[in-house]
Design a protein around this motif. Structure first.
Motif: not given
Length: 174
Positions: A13-17
């Motif tokens: 998971l990425e912050p952009s998710d």
């Protein structure tokens, strides 16, 4: 690579998710399978994303984003949960968010990649999935991938004013 398939790849998971996660976690139509009863705030989900890097051996779970290779688009999540290294087992759950992306083989490919990862890198002996008895598409999917029904919990899930049975499916690595 274990997390690369023909049409997709799985990634951390990425912050952009955040926006995708917010939309999915607050979609009441999937609350039954995620055992959710209240909405999540963006603040709580942001904290979750900030801690998503923690090791599966510590937190006993891992969520991966399912991304299409052709567009780099996140179409869902696949979860490993209740990881038990001593007993060499882990639960598996999946959601493809968009109805337009369902039925195209993406869930099957993501499950196969995740099973390969779990057997290879987590050294599990088995994966299991809990599926309500009325979820015929998921039952068909998991059976097609070699999972076998090994049990049924009667009146296990209360949803929309009625009880549903939950089936236990297992894939045991020989």
């Amino acid at each position: 690579m274990t997390l690369q398939g023909e049409h997709m790849y799985l990634r951390a998971l990425e912050p952009s998710d955040l926006d995708f996660l917010y939309q999915l976690e607050n979609d009441e139509s999937i609350w039954e399978v995620s055992n959710t009863t209240t909405p999540y705030s963006k603040f709580i989900l942001k904290q979750y994303l900030e801690n998503a890097h923690r090791d599966i051996y510590e937190v006993k779970q891992l969520r991966l984003a399912i991304c299409l290779k052709s567009t780099e688009t996140v179409i869902g999540f696949i979860d490993l949960f209740d990881f038990e290294p001593k007993h060499k087992r882990v639960g598996l759950g999946i959601v493809i968010a968009s109805k337009e992306e369902r039925g195209k083989g993406y869930a099957a490919e993501a499950i196969q990649l995740t099973c390969k990862y779990a057997f290879t890198h987590l050294n599990v002996h088995q994966l299991y999935a809990n599926i309500t008895s009325d979820n015929k598409k998921s039952i068909h999917l998991f059976e097609k991938l070699g999972f076998q029904k090994s049990g049924e919990k009667k009146d296990w899930i209360f949803s929309e004013g009625r009880f549903k049975n939950e089936l236990l499916y297992q894939l045991i690595h020989e």
